[in-house]
Design a protein around this motif. Structure first.
Motif, mmCIF file in Angstrom:
data_model
loop_
_atom_site.group_PDB
_atom_site.id
_atom_site.type_symbol
_atom_site.label_atom_id
_atom_site.label_comp_id
_atom_site.label_asym_id
_atom_site.label_seq_id
_atom_site.Cartn_x
_atom_site.Cartn_y
_atom_site.Cartn_z
ATOM 1 N N LYS A 42 -0.392 1.003 6.305
ATOM 2 C CA LYS A 42 -0.336 1.348 4.883
ATOM 3 C C LYS A 42 0.198 0.175 4.057
ATOM 4 O O LYS A 42 -0.367 -0.189 3.033
ATOM 5 N N PHE A 43 1.297 -0.414 4.523
ATOM 6 C CA PHE A 43 1.914 -1.529 3.803
ATOM 7 C C PHE A 43 0.983 -2.742 3.748
ATOM 8 O O PHE A 43 0.752 -3.320 2.681
ATOM 9 N N CYS A 49 -2.097 -2.287 1.528
ATOM 10 C CA CYS A 49 -1.709 -2.399 0.123
ATOM 11 C C CYS A 49 -1.560 -3.869 -0.272
ATOM 12 O O CYS A 49 -2.065 -4.295 -1.313
ATOM 13 N N ARG A 50 -0.884 -4.640 0.558
ATOM 14 C CA ARG A 50 -0.675 -6.068 0.244
ATOM 15 C C ARG A 50 -2.000 -6.826 0.205
ATOM 16 O O ARG A 50 -2.225 -7.647 -0.681
ATOM 17 N N CYS A 63 3.202 -3.001 -4.096
ATOM 18 C CA CYS A 63 3.439 -2.337 -2.810
ATOM 19 C C CYS A 63 4.904 -2.181 -2.464
ATOM 20 O O CYS A 63 5.246 -1.478 -1.518
#
Length: 115
Positions: free
Chosen positions: A62-63, A66-67, A110
């Motif tokens: 997820k992280f 997003c980045r 994020c």
């Protein structure tokens, strides 16, 4: 939180150093390849950092997604080409400024990872 952010910055710095070894006078296709390699290196580095810190795979995914999205959208196509040209020339100050801007934008969107 700061540990992953710091390692992610170091990952981009390592990709940056590799990219700066390029020879100027590259074709548009070679510059595009270099930009793609830069982006892929940053994405792989994000995942590797999250995994090395023992974060759950779903959180890392997820992280990092997003980045990646934030970084890809932070610059226009023309700005990415200019960045690629800076990579080809080895223009360290220009490259560092863009990388800093990309990471700041990704952090705004994020947040930063939990350590």
């Amino acid at each position: 939180m700061m540990a992953m952010r710091s390692l992610t910055c170091r990952t981009f710095a390592a990709v940056l150093a590799l990219s700066m070894g390029s020879v100027s006078g590259q074709t548009d296709s070679e510059i595009s390849d270099q930009i793609r390699a830069f982006k892929e290196g940053g994405e792989k580095g994000c995942y590797a950092t999250g995994e090395s810190l023992g974060h759950p795979p779903a959180d890392v995914d997820k992280f990092c997604q997003c980045r990646v999205r934030a970084i890809n959208e932070a610059l226009s196509e023309q700005q990415w080409q200019e960045f690629g040209t800076s990579l080809a020339r080895g223009a360290e100050r220009s490259i560092t400024a863009v990388v800093r801007r990309l990471l700041m934008r990704a952090n705004e969107i994020c947040g930063t990872a939990k350590s």
